[in-house]
Each structure stands twice: as C-alpha cells, then as structure tokens.
Design a protein around this motif. Structure first.
Motif, PDB file in Angstrom:
ATOM      1  N   THR B  42     -22.488  -7.147-112.905  1.00  0.00           N
ATOM      2  CA  THR B  42     -23.850  -6.642-113.020  1.00  0.00           C
ATOM      3  C   THR B  42     -23.841  -5.135-113.268  1.00  0.00           C
ATOM      4  O   THR B  42     -24.601  -4.619-114.093  1.00  0.00           O
ATOM      5  CB  THR B  42     -24.643  -6.970-111.735  1.00  0.00           C
ATOM      6  OG1 THR B  42     -24.722  -8.387-111.608  1.00  0.00           O
ATOM      7  CG2 THR B  42     -26.040  -6.393-111.779  1.00  0.00           C
ATOM      8  N   ASP B 160     -27.937 -11.499-117.306  1.00  0.00           N
ATOM      9  CA  ASP B 160     -27.219 -11.475-116.038  1.00  0.00           C
ATOM     10  C   ASP B 160     -27.419 -12.796-115.293  1.00  0.00           C
ATOM     11  O   ASP B 160     -28.445 -12.995-114.645  1.00  0.00           O
ATOM     12  CB  ASP B 160     -27.710 -10.301-115.191  1.00  0.00           C
ATOM     13  CG  ASP B 160     -26.800 -10.035-114.006  1.00  0.00           C
ATOM     14  OD1 ASP B 160     -25.877 -10.842-113.772  1.00  0.00           O
ATOM     15  OD2 ASP B 160     -27.004  -9.020-113.312  1.00  0.00           O
ATOM     16  N   GLU B 161     -26.449 -13.661-115.387  1.00  0.00           N
ATOM     17  CA  GLU B 161     -26.508 -14.992-114.767  1.00  0.00           C
ATOM     18  C   GLU B 161     -27.879 -15.648-114.979  1.00  0.00           C
ATOM     19  O   GLU B 161     -28.509 -16.091-114.013  1.00  0.00           O
ATOM     20  CB  GLU B 161     -26.216 -14.909-113.266  1.00  0.00           C
ATOM     21  CG  GLU B 161     -24.868 -14.250-113.007  1.00  0.00           C
ATOM     22  CD  GLU B 161     -24.328 -14.554-111.608  1.00  0.00           C
ATOM     23  OE1 GLU B 161     -24.500 -15.700-111.163  1.00  0.00           O
ATOM     24  OE2 GLU B 161     -23.732 -13.663-110.997  1.00  0.00           O
TER      25      GLU B 161
HETATM   26 MG   LIG Z   1     -24.289  -9.680-110.353  1.00  0.00          MG
END
Ligand SMILES: [Mg+2]
Ligand SMILES: Nc1ncnc2c1ncn2[C@@H]1O[C@H](COP(=O)(O)OP(=O)(O)OP(=O)(O)O)[C@@H](O)[C@H]1O
Lengths: 228, 279
Positions: B42, B160-161
């Motif tokens: 991240t 991000d995911e």
């Molecule tokens: Mg993360």
C-alpha cells in the motif's frame, strides 16, 4: 382558558419575542461550534483544551453569566444582547463536543479515498466531511435548540421579554393559569423547532435514512442486491 | 511508464516500510505487487499519487518526477480504487462515478451521462444509478469503485486489493471483468494483492515482495512459476505451483491428468495419428 383568550394578543407578542430571542443563539452557536469542533477533531492539542473549556463554560450558572454580561460587553442592563451572547456561549459549549464526535465518526476510509481521488482539503470539508457529519450534528443541534428555547425563559428574571414573563408575572400574582400557559407555550415552541429541524434534516440528508434502513434491514436488502 | 528509483519510506514512528525499491512499470500493462501483510504494498502504491511522500529516492511518471507535481492535480489524473470501495455514502451511484469529472469542472449533465456509460463498461445495471452505495452489494460497490477510478479516463489506475473483501465467486467475476476492461482500455494498472492466484491471473508483470518492500522476484507469471528465484518465492507460490503441476495418473487402465492436489484437471489428447488416449 378565559384568561388565555382574553390575553391572546399579549401571549402572541411574548411568543414572537421568545422565538426571536431563541433563533440567534441556536444558529450562532451551531455556526461557531462546527468549525471549533472540526479543529478539536483535527488537532490533538486543541482537542483537550477546547473540550475542557466548553465543559467549564457549561458549569457557570446561566443567570450569573447573564447578569455579568453588561460588565463584560459594556452593554446596557436591558439589552437583549446580554441574553443572546450568554445563550450562544451555552449553545457552543453544548454543541462543540457533539461536533467533535460528529467529525470523529466520519469513516477514515471515505476521507482517505476522497483524498486519493483528488479532493483538496477545502472541498473535502464542504463536500465530504460536513455532510457526513450531518446526522450527528443534527442530533446535537436538536438538543441545543430545545435547551435554548427553555433557557430563554430566564431572560424574564432580568427584565427581558419572552414567555418567561408569564412565569414571573404569574408567580407574583399567584396565578397558576398564567404560569401553565408559559410552560405550554415554551414546550410548543421547542416542539415546533424540533419538527422543523427534523424536516430540514430529511431534506438535506436524504441518504442518511437510506443508510439507516440499509443497516437495519442489512440482511434481506443486501442478499437481494448481490449477484449483479 | 512509472519508475521507482531507489525509493525508501520511513514513517515518522521509525517504521521502514520501503527500503531502496527500484522498478520500472511499463505503460499499458498490468503490474501486480504481491506480498504478505505489512510488506509495503500500500505504501508503494500511495507514493505514486503522493498520498505518501517517499523519504528517499524518486518516482517518475513518464520521466516527470512526481514530487514536482501538485498532489491534488496529480490524484485527479490517476485513478484509484481501494478495498472497501471508499465510495461517498451520501452520493448516489452515478454521482460517485462522476466524482472526479465533477471536481475538474465538467458540467453536471455531461459528467452524469459519461458516468452512465461507465456503468455499462463495468457491467453495472443503469437501474442502480440513483441508489446510494449502502443499497448495493459488496461486489456492486467494487464495480462502482472501478468505474469511478476510470471516470477521468486516466492513463494510470492504482488498485489496492480492490477485490479483497468480496466472496470468491464475485471476486472471480470481477477479475474476469477487469481483464476484459483492460483488454479494451489498455491502462497502466498497478494492482496490489496478497493473493498469488490473483497476481498470476491479472499480472503481465508480477512483483513478489517481502518485508520492507524488498523485491524477492520480478517477472511474468510464467517466468516466476518456471524459475522461482529463491526459497522465499518458492514457498510463497508453493500452493499455486502444486496446483499447477500436472501429472498423469492411470485409472482402470486409462490415463487422466490430475493436478497437484490430486483433483481431475482434464483429459490427455495425444496428437492425431496416434491412437488417442482419453478419459
Ligand atoms: Mg495494504
Ligand atoms: N502511517 C503509518 N505510520 C507508521 N507506519 C506505517 C504507516 N503506514 C504503514 N505503516 C507500516 O509500514 C509497513 C508497510 O505497510 P503497508 O500498509 O504498506 O503494508 P501492506 O503490504 O499494504 O499490508 P496489507 O497487506 O496488510 O495491506 C507496515 O509495517 C506498517 O505497519
């Protein structure tokens, strides 16, 4: 009842005066408390100081503050400003904590993602943080509104107009009907204000009710929505 | 093209989240950062749009050092999609999708019309346009998030995911949808996940990270599967390799192909001319 009918004109005048004296502190208190609450939410150092000051402010007896106002402000003793300033301070003291909590409760994810898609700090405040703090701010404002309407009656003790006059006058004349009229009138104003605030809230925050419903009925509504 | 050049990030509390990270992310392809929790994925992603500023090194987008760019303007031209969609709960779906165009001053009508078209692109029924995010399923919310990320037609999309919080079935649907969209739009996608299956499925280039943003291996999924660089990578992709390692098993005189977990993977077709062995 005959007394009420006979004095309708005076009661109406007092009611209007009461409403006018209430509106300024409610609005001013709200408008000033929101930015203070935001600062307390945003900056740790200010938080402790601000919340303590507000807590202390609220413990000062209101009548003492009204009486002290002419000295502090340099106003005349009968100036309505004394009452308005005092009640505004009370409104701020009540509202700042709620405002701080309201901003604290806005989801960090939403703040982060609005920053990530390109909201600057200023726009983010107006378009994201403030509206999302709205439901809690509204709840706080309702408390402030009710409390202010009831505190305005104190004005009668220092010679100001408003339904409080019916309390003092009725007390002096030992005439319960007049006192009762004052109480009923004050409660009515408080209720009308509250209903208005709720309606304004529904208009400005239509999503809040949907959100609430979704949270409560989460199960069924969501399951149906899946799949797509 | 995005380049990380010796990038480090030490947070004020002393955590060294990324240590001397260098890589080139080619344009119009998907690069996946994959690694376990806390490996700095991240942080790496957020340094691209200046949500986090590096404490060392430089990041360039097409040879422009991002530290010289104004953050808010930069973020408006880079799409961003995060795990819990991060949608604005007080705005309808269509207004959420139109967020960035509205910020950049596109007239409301035009922005909403474009947003409706984007809803088509990501496979969202237009009937959902006037709903609020809380009235959508998790999978639908993620689609809205993807549509919002695409709204300004950015060259770069940071994810991000994005599919981390939806159930496996919906996740696989969303993955296929992303592959389709990418085929159509050819964005420079930087995708973060801790799911190696997802990384191999979506990535043209896969970057396997260990703690501190240390690169354990960079390559295409094929390269990494065929030649894991070290034991760490081998372990990380272990399960995946096992599943993909096919072998022939003879069942009652017939040959079937099974995968590493012993489950049936398919039939073995011998090239024509020879007698075919089937299952
Ligand atoms: Mg993360
Ligand atoms: N704002 C911060 N302040 C201090 N440390 C941080 C901060 N953000 C991240 N870290 C630390 O930096 C390291 C990398 O964090 P990061 O969020 O980049 O990991 P990640 O790979 O995205 O993990 P996950 O898969 O759990 O999302 C972690 O050790 C984390 O605790």
């Amino acid at each position: 009842m005959t007394w009420v009918l006979a004095n309708l004109e005076q009661i109406w005048e007092l009611t209007v005066a009461h409403i006018l004296l209430s509106i300024a502190p409610i609005l001013l208190g709200f408008v000033l408390a929101v930015p203070i609450g935001w600062f307390a939410h945003r900056f740790r150092v200010s938080r402790g100081v601000v919340l303590t000051v507000c807590g202390l402010l609220y413990t000062i007896p209101s009548l003492a503050l009204i009486v002290a106002m002419p000295t502090i402000l340099g106003t005349k003793i009968l100036d309505p400003l004394n009452l308005i300033v005092t009640l505004t301070l009370y409104a701020i003291a009540l509202m700042v904590r709620t405002a701080t909590d309201a901003f604290d409760a806005v989801s960090k994810d939403v703040i982060q993602s609005s920053t990530a898609v390109g909201f600057g700090a200023w726009r983010r405040f107006w378009q994201v943080e403030l509206p999302l703090a709205g439901p809690v701010l509204l709840a706080g404002l309702r408390v402030v509104s009710t409390s202010t309407v009831s505190l305005v009656t104190l004005g009668a003790l220092v010679g100001m107009s408003g339904l409080g006059y019916l309390f003092t006058n009725g007390y002096q004349r030992n005439f319960p009907t007049e006192i009762l009229t004052g109480i009923v009138g004050t409660v009515l104003i408080a209720v009308v204000f509250d209903v208005l605030l709720v309606l304004i809230g529904r208009m400005l925050l239509p999503w809040a009710r949907v959100d609430e419903a979704a949270r409560r009925g989460a199960g069924s509504a969501r399951v149906k929505a899946v799949a797509a | 093209m995005i380049t990380f050049d010796g990038v480090s990030k030490r947070f004020p509390d002393g955590t060294l989240a990324v240590d001397n990270f260098s890589i080139t992310i080619p344009s119009r392809t998907t690069t996946v950062f994959v690694g376990s929790s806390g490996s700095g994925k991240t942080t790496l992603l957020r340094m691209i749009n200046r949500m986090v500023d590096p404490t060392g090194g430089a990041i360039r987008i097409d040879d422009e050092d991002v530290s010289t760019l104004e953050p808010v303007a930069l973020r408006r031209r880079v799409g961003y999609v995060m795990q819990n969609s991060g949608l604005l709960p007080h705005r309808t779906v269509v207004d959420n999708v139109a967020t960035v165009p509205l910020l950049t001053g596109v007239p409301k009508r035009e922005a909403r019309e474009a947003a409706l078209q984007l809803m088509d692109t990501v496979g969202l029924d237009r009937a959902l346009a006037e709903r609020y995010p809380s009235q959508l399923s998790g999978g639908q919310q993620q689609r809205v998030g993807v549509a919002r990320g695409l709204a300004n037609d950015p060259n770069i999309l940071l994810m991000d995911e994005p599919f981390g919080a939806v159930d496996p079935l919906v996740r696989s649907e969303l993955q296929q949808e992303l592959l389709r969209i990418q085929k159509e739009l050819a964005k420079t996608i930087v995708f973060v996940t801790h799911d190696i299956d997802e990384a191999f499925l979506l990535g043209d280039q896969v970057v396997i990270l260990s703690t501190g943003g240390r690169i354990a291996q960079v390559g295409t999924p094929e390269e990494i599967l065929a030649h894991p660089a070290d034991e760490f990578v081998d372990n990380f992709i272990g399960a995946e390799r096992g599943r993909r390692a096919l072998s022939i098993k003879n069942v009652h005189g017939k040959d079937v192909v099974v995968d590493g977990t012993g489950r049936l993977a398919g039939i073995l077709r011998v090239p024509s001319g020879e007698s075919s062995r089937t299952v």
